[in-house]
Write an enzyme that holds these catalytic residues in place. Structure first.
Site, PDB file in Angstrom:
ATOM      1  N   ARG A  86       0.888  -5.625  12.523  1.00  0.00           N
ATOM      2  CA  ARG A  86       0.272  -5.353  14.022  1.00  0.00           C
ATOM      3  C   ARG A  86      -0.066  -6.349  15.220  1.00  0.00           C
ATOM      4  O   ARG A  86       0.031  -6.043  16.359  1.00  0.00           O
ATOM      5  CB  ARG A  86      -1.514  -4.696  13.766  1.00  0.00           C
ATOM      6  CG  ARG A  86      -1.318  -3.634  13.276  1.00  0.00           C
ATOM      7  CD  ARG A  86      -1.795  -2.848  12.709  1.00  0.00           C
ATOM      8  NE  ARG A  86      -2.030  -1.753  11.677  1.00  0.00           N
ATOM      9  CZ  ARG A  86      -2.726  -0.745  11.479  1.00  0.00           C
ATOM     10  NH1 ARG A  86      -3.949  -0.837  11.559  1.00  0.00           N
ATOM     11  NH2 ARG A  86      -2.447   0.114  11.254  1.00  0.00           N
ATOM     12  N   ARG A 128       0.502  -1.125  -0.085  1.00  0.00           N
ATOM     13  CA  ARG A 128       0.240  -0.161  -0.140  1.00  0.00           C
ATOM     14  C   ARG A 128       1.124   1.055  -0.065  1.00  0.00           C
ATOM     15  O   ARG A 128       1.744   1.083   0.929  1.00  0.00           O
ATOM     16  CB  ARG A 128      -1.258   0.165   1.511  1.00  0.00           C
ATOM     17  CG  ARG A 128      -1.649  -1.414   1.347  1.00  0.00           C
ATOM     18  CD  ARG A 128      -3.073  -1.193   2.523  1.00  0.00           C
ATOM     19  NE  ARG A 128      -3.196  -2.694   2.185  1.00  0.00           N
ATOM     20  CZ  ARG A 128      -4.821  -2.972   3.163  1.00  0.00           C
ATOM     21  NH1 ARG A 128      -5.216  -1.504   4.166  1.00  0.00           N
ATOM     22  NH2 ARG A 128      -4.961  -3.883   3.417  1.00  0.00           N
ATOM     23  N   SER A 179     -10.620  -6.161   9.531  1.00  0.00           N
ATOM     24  CA  SER A 179     -11.604  -5.845   9.452  1.00  0.00           C
ATOM     25  C   SER A 179     -12.908  -6.374   8.301  1.00  0.00           C
ATOM     26  O   SER A 179     -12.097  -7.173   7.678  1.00  0.00           O
ATOM     27  CB  SER A 179     -11.008  -4.501   8.538  1.00  0.00           C
ATOM     28  OG  SER A 179     -12.243  -3.354   8.207  1.00  0.00           O
ATOM     29  N   ARG A 187       2.134   0.935  10.508  1.00  0.00           N
ATOM     30  CA  ARG A 187       2.149   0.841   8.990  1.00  0.00           C
ATOM     31  C   ARG A 187       2.491   1.398   7.967  1.00  0.00           C
ATOM     32  O   ARG A 187       4.024   2.473   8.304  1.00  0.00           O
ATOM     33  CB  ARG A 187       1.086   2.871   8.733  1.00  0.00           C
ATOM     34  CG  ARG A 187      -0.013   2.876   8.024  1.00  0.00           C
ATOM     35  CD  ARG A 187      -0.297   4.583   8.069  1.00  0.00           C
ATOM     36  NE  ARG A 187      -1.202   4.819   9.092  1.00  0.00           N
ATOM     37  CZ  ARG A 187      -2.283   3.752   8.936  1.00  0.00           C
ATOM     38  NH1 ARG A 187      -2.457   3.636   7.505  1.00  0.00           N
ATOM     39  NH2 ARG A 187      -3.418   4.528   9.679  1.00  0.00           N
ATOM     40  N   GLU A 233      -5.808  -1.882  15.370  1.00  0.00           N
ATOM     41  CA  GLU A 233      -6.754  -2.485  14.127  1.00  0.00           C
ATOM     42  C   GLU A 233      -5.982  -3.729  13.203  1.00  0.00           C
ATOM     43  O   GLU A 233      -4.896  -3.567  12.790  1.00  0.00           O
ATOM     44  CB  GLU A 233      -7.265  -1.431  13.387  1.00  0.00           C
ATOM     45  CG  GLU A 233      -8.252  -2.393  11.676  1.00  0.00           C
ATOM     46  CD  GLU A 233      -8.994  -1.235  10.983  1.00  0.00           C
ATOM     47  OE1 GLU A 233      -8.454  -0.011  11.065  1.00  0.00           O
ATOM     48  OE2 GLU A 233      -8.884  -2.127  10.024  1.00  0.00           O
TER      49      GLU A 233
END
Length: 423
Positions: A391, A263, A353, A278, A350
């Site tokens: 994470r 990403r 999702s 991130r 997070e």
RNA sequence: GGUGAGGUGGCUGAGUGGUCGAAAGCACAUCUUUGCUAAAGAUGCGUAGCCUUAACAGCUACCGAGGGUUCGAAUCCCUCCCUCACCGCCA
């Protein structure tokens, strides 16, 4: 994308539902409807002319067979052909424009999706476990990673720039152990079939799942071959069945896939965040389901439960929140986020999702199934992380750190990691 | 990367310019008959769009994709993609 027929029948309802996402979509909806009008009238005209041409061409064929002079007819049909080309161009242009507009309209939030403006209004659905306490000041994963030679951010930056990392030694081994642990859990205990997919995909696939055309700036693109690095395994795995008509008794289809995710995180305010939180590249085990409209709501619950199981088995404290209409993803109708506690961060991260896309992606990729009555209907698609690795890595090492900085991993990882002690 | 062969409906497979959306077979569905862990017969059986509708029907498009020739293209021409085989290269 949305069903054009629904837009025609209930434009006000559509506008109202979209409004809850924030932003005004009524001009866009109106434009689609007016294009649709123009498209259909051009299409009707074209088909009428084509019908005329077919009829007259047959007459020419038969007339020639009978030795008649057909030159007058031929001239007439040639004229019809010119008009077909003309009106056809109009129809095609309108069709292309309509598709383009439809692809840029987000999904309607599910009726059960809480209405809200932003992430602050996401309701907390449940918590599992309790926030762990320490009789010392817990370190963060960057410190721990460096102490044990597990994480090398400088090397990552040297090779590929900032927000890339090099895993070393026990760090690399832990990452690999987690991938295997997650895949085994979901395939053996939860009934998913393991998929090993390409890490690059064509534009069509990304259009299918909704990353394109709107979010191209978030993707790495290999221009020489016009291929995109996948931002999530959702892309190749959901597209496995694009343009297919599945049998209803074969549903639901459940896939689990490990892939790295790429990403660009363009414009992301959080990119400067310390450590693994991130990254431009991270590992993830993704769960994907293809099911029927009747079952998708229940499948979302079980998918979320499957992802939660990961954290339960690892003994990590987490909570589940539901995204409100203002925070929900572009293609999603309903989303649950799972957030794990990271003691070194002092916050929740997070790690999953889980979303139900309804038929939104299925329409984009022409993914259908034949129901009991033999009718073709669009499938419902779902996916969720099970879970993101970077994470999870953070939560694990921060949660299980000891006063001296050593890390004592949960026993369930022992066969995968080859022990439970780091340091 | 090179050479050759090929891409037609769920599958096999006909079809080289005109009543071809496409023969035939298989598979599948329904019905009939005989009867019983099967056989025979009849009918049906692609996808999308348009126009309508209570529904049926009708029309249009689609024979790997895109362009071209023609009054008319599955069929002729061009470009591209994919599959298979052999060669080259290579983890």
């Amino acid at each position: 994308m949305l069903d054009i027929r629904l837009l025609r029948d209930k434009p006000d309802y559509i506008k109202e539902r979209l409004q809850t996402r924030g932003g005004d979509f009524s001009a866009l909806v109106d434009e689609v409807l007016s294009i649709d009008q123009a498209r259909r009238s051009a299409e009707t005209e074209r088909q009428k002319l084509q019908s005329d041409r077919n009829r007259l061409s047959k007459e020419i064929g038969m007339g020639r067979k009978n030795g008649q002079d057909t030159s007058a007819l031929e001239t007439e049909v040639r004229g019809i052909g010119d008009r077909i080309d003309e009106i056809g161009r109009e129809a095609d242009a309108a069709d292309a424009r309509q598709t383009e507009l439809l692809l840029s309209i987000p999904n309607l939030p599910h009726d059960g999706c809480p209405v809200g403006q932003s992430a602050e209004e996401n309701p907390i659905l449940r918590e599992w476990g309790t926030v762990p306490t320490y009789d010392f000041q817990p370190k963060d994963h960057v410190t721990l990673g460096s102490q044990h030679g597990m994480l090398d951010f400088e090397a990552g930056a040297k090779l590929a720039g900032s927000a890339f990392v090099v895993y070393r030694g026990s760090g690399a081994r832990l990452e690999r152990a987690l991938i295997n642990f997650l895949l085994d859990l979901h395939t053996r205990e939860h009934g998913y079939q393991e998929i090993g997919a390409p890490f690059v995909a064509k534009a069509e696939a990304l259009v299918g799942t909704g990353q394109l055309p709107k979010f191209g700036d978030q993707l790495y693109h290999c221009s020489l071959d016009d291929l995109y690095l996948i931002p999530t395994a959702e892309v190749p795995v959901t597209n496995l069945h694009r343009e297919e008509i599945l049998k209803h008794d074969g549903l639901p289809i459940k896939y689990a896939a490990y892939t790295p995710c790429f990403r660009r995180e363009a414009g992301s305010a959080g990119l400067g965040v310390r450590g693994l939180i991130r990254m431009h590249q991270f590992d993830k085990v993704e769960l994907v389901k293809i099911t029927t409209p009747e079952n998708s709501a229940a499948e979302l619950e079980s998918l979320t439960a499957n992802a939660e199981k990961v954290l339960q088995l690892l003994g990590l404290h987490y909570r589940v929140i539901e995204l409100c209409t203002g925070d929900i993803g572009f293609g999603s109708a309903r989303t649950y986020d799972i957030e794990v506690w990271a003691p070194g961060q002092g916050s929740y991260l997070e790690v999953s999702s889980c979303s139900n896309f309804g038929d939104y992606q299925a329409r984009r990729m022409q993914l259908r199934y034949k129901d009991e009555e033999g009718k073709n209907r669009f499938c419902h698609t779902l996916n969720g992380s099970g879970t993101a690795l970077a994470r999870l890595f953070v939560a694990l090492v921060e949660t299980y750190q000891q006063a001296d900085g050593s890390i004592h991993l949960p026993d369930i990882l022992a066969p995968y990691f080859g022990g439970t002690k780091i340091g």
